[in-house]
Enzyme design. Structure first.
Site, PDB file in Angstrom:
ATOM      1  N   ASP A   1      86.922   4.078  54.299  1.00 27.90           N
ATOM      2  CA  ASP A   1      85.737   4.919  54.118  1.00 27.90           C
ATOM      3  C   ASP A   1      85.301   5.534  55.439  1.00 27.90           C
ATOM      4  O   ASP A   1      85.684   5.070  56.516  1.00 27.90           O
ATOM      5  CB  ASP A   1      84.575   4.095  53.537  1.00 27.90           C
ATOM      6  CG  ASP A   1      84.111   2.974  54.464  1.00 27.90           C
ATOM      7  OD1 ASP A   1      84.969   2.301  55.076  1.00 27.90           O
ATOM      8  OD2 ASP A   1      82.891   2.762  54.581  1.00 27.90           O
TER       9      ASP A   1
ATOM     10  N   GLU B   1      83.542  -0.393  54.638  1.00 30.06           N
ATOM     11  CA  GLU B   1      83.215  -1.095  55.881  1.00 30.06           C
ATOM     12  C   GLU B   1      81.949  -0.536  56.493  1.00 30.06           C
ATOM     13  O   GLU B   1      81.124  -1.272  57.028  1.00 30.06           O
ATOM     14  CB  GLU B   1      84.375  -0.962  56.878  1.00 30.06           C
ATOM     15  CG  GLU B   1      84.238  -1.820  58.129  1.00 30.06           C
ATOM     16  CD  GLU B   1      83.553  -1.138  59.305  1.00 30.06           C
ATOM     17  OE1 GLU B   1      83.333  -1.807  60.318  1.00 30.06           O
ATOM     18  OE2 GLU B   1      83.207   0.058  59.217  1.00 30.06           O
TER      19      GLU B   1
HETATM   20 ZN   LIG Z   1      85.170   1.740  61.870  1.00 31.10          ZN
END
Ligand SMILES: [Zn+2]
Length: 417
Positions: free
Chosen positions: A87, A182
């Site tokens: 992401d 993340e």
């Molecule tokens: Zn990163």
């Protein structure tokens, strides 16, 4: 023995392909992955892994990608994983990214074509000084680039392709892990440790060439609720105790020249309110508490409670509830018990001809949580710079060194095993 080189520019081609796929995560979404579009990149990665011969490559329902590079040695070795996230940050648009290669950078300010106000100036990006002659990749001015962490993905994929092709390069079992979400703190929420089947690993998500990070913050989250006394404001004399004002007084009582993000750096910790919400009857604040040692973290939590108690003595009819919860812990406590993991990481960087920089981060990584889930996991440079912004950049030559470092780590564990 063969060494990885980016002779046919496959590294930047891979990176550019991934950067163009829109994978922004969304903290307000309850699903996993938080945005379905992250699976588009996951599917591309699985396809490419299968093309290079990693036959067990798969994406699970939560959008995590797993794959195995089989061992090609008789030695019994630990299973190592390499991890990057798919992401990009919700802080800056990642839609319709148009990567641009600035070949043989000569120290000039980089003006981005789609918005002339966005200029990457040498004076403001000191790390560019080390990039003279290198090929720099940027976005076009309207989006971030997403080198955080698609540089890491491209590097791991290149290393995997190299190891699958060059069978004379000996290594144990290597696992690959690509995570969603993340950037919104959920990167390892749904990781399947059994499927991963590794002993320890390395995230490839660091900044400057040569950096290896083995120390992060330890982190707690705190929720403070104030229960005041509400009455009609026309008849409030001697009766009302406004939760809003009590909370404001507490926040104002916290130190301003220490123990706060605006006044701390290096190894100093802080107590930081991140949101408030309230009415006269009830008000609530959320805090993040950070430090490098658990003892300091506990003492900051205690200090917050003492501050609350002191203010509350002025409001005898009101009450409070303070709830402090662990978020993640400094990975160093775990890594220090397994010193070879960082030692071999440093040696791998040296063998790539780069000066290693062992450092700490004032933040957390997927590795901070993985380390406490039983998988020690330092963070190695991917070469990403000025991430979460339109000025983000990465150098192809730094990325090449990251690929060599990954390959070297695999070899060193075999050699010494
Ligand atoms: Zn990163």
């Amino acid at each position: 023995m063969s060494t990885y080189t980016n002779f046919n520019k496959s590294l930047e081609q891979r990176f550019i392909k991934y950067a163009k796929i829109y994978t922004q995560s969304d903290p307000n979404s309850p699903t996993c992955p938080s945005t379905l579009k992250q699976k588009n990149l996951a599917a591309v990665l699985v396809e490419e892994l299968q093309e290079i011969g990693i036959s067990d490559a798969e994406m699970d329902d939560n959008g995590y990608v797993y794959g195995t590079i089989p061992s090609n040695t008789d030695k019994q070795l630990p299973v190592i994983f390499f991890c990057s996230h798919m992401d990009t940050s919700p802080d800056c648009s990642g839609e319709n990214v148009k990567p641009i290669i600035h070949e043989k950078y000569q120290g000039q300010d980089l003006v981005l074509p789609d918005d002339n106000h966005i200029v990457i100036k040498l004076a403001e990006h000191q790390d560019l000084k080390q990039q003279i002659g290198n090929d720099i990749i940027t976005a076009s001015g309207t989006t971030l680039l997403g080198a955080d962490n698609k540089a890491g993905l491209a590097e791991i994929m290149e290393a995997a392709a190299f190891l699958m092709k060059n069978k004379e390069v000996k290594h144990g079992t290597i696992k690959l892990l690509f995570t969603p979400d993340e950037e919104i703190g959920r990167g390892v929420d749904k990781v399947d440790l059994k499927k991963l089947g590794a002993d320890f690993g390395y995230t490839i998500d660091g900044e400057t060439l040569g950096s290896i990070e083995d120390e992060t913050f330890s982190a707690d989250g705190a929720t403070l609720k104030i229960y005041g006394v509400s009455t009609h404001p026309g008849f409030a004399k001697g009766k009302m105790e406004s939760a809003i004002k009590i909370l404001a007084e507490i926040l104002d009582s916290l130190p301003k020249d220490a123990l706060t993000p605006e006044a701390t750096h290096q190894k100093e910790g802080f107590i930081h309110p991140v949101s408030i919400n309230g009415q006269v009857e009830e008000a609530e604040a959320h805090f993040i508490i950070r430090d490098f040692t658990d003892e300091n973290l506990v003492s900051h939590g205690r200090f917050l409670e003492e501050t609350v108690k002191k203010v509350m003595t002025n409001y005898p009819k009101s009450s409070y509830k303070l709830n402090i919860k662990p978020q993640y812990r400094n990975m160093k406590q775990v890594l220090d018990q397994h010193p070879k993991i960082v030692q071999y990481g440093i040696e791998a960087i040296e063998r790539a001809g780069v000066v290693p920089k062992q450092q700490s981060i004032r933040g957390g990584t997927d590795g901070s949580r993985l380390s406490y889930m039983g998988l020690p996991c330092p963070n190695i440079f991917a070469g990403e710079h000025a991430f979460h912004s339109k000025q983000e950049w990465v150098s192809v030559q730094d990325m090449e060194k990251a690929v060599q470092t990954i390959v070297n780590i695999a070899c060193i564990w075999e050699e010494k095993g």
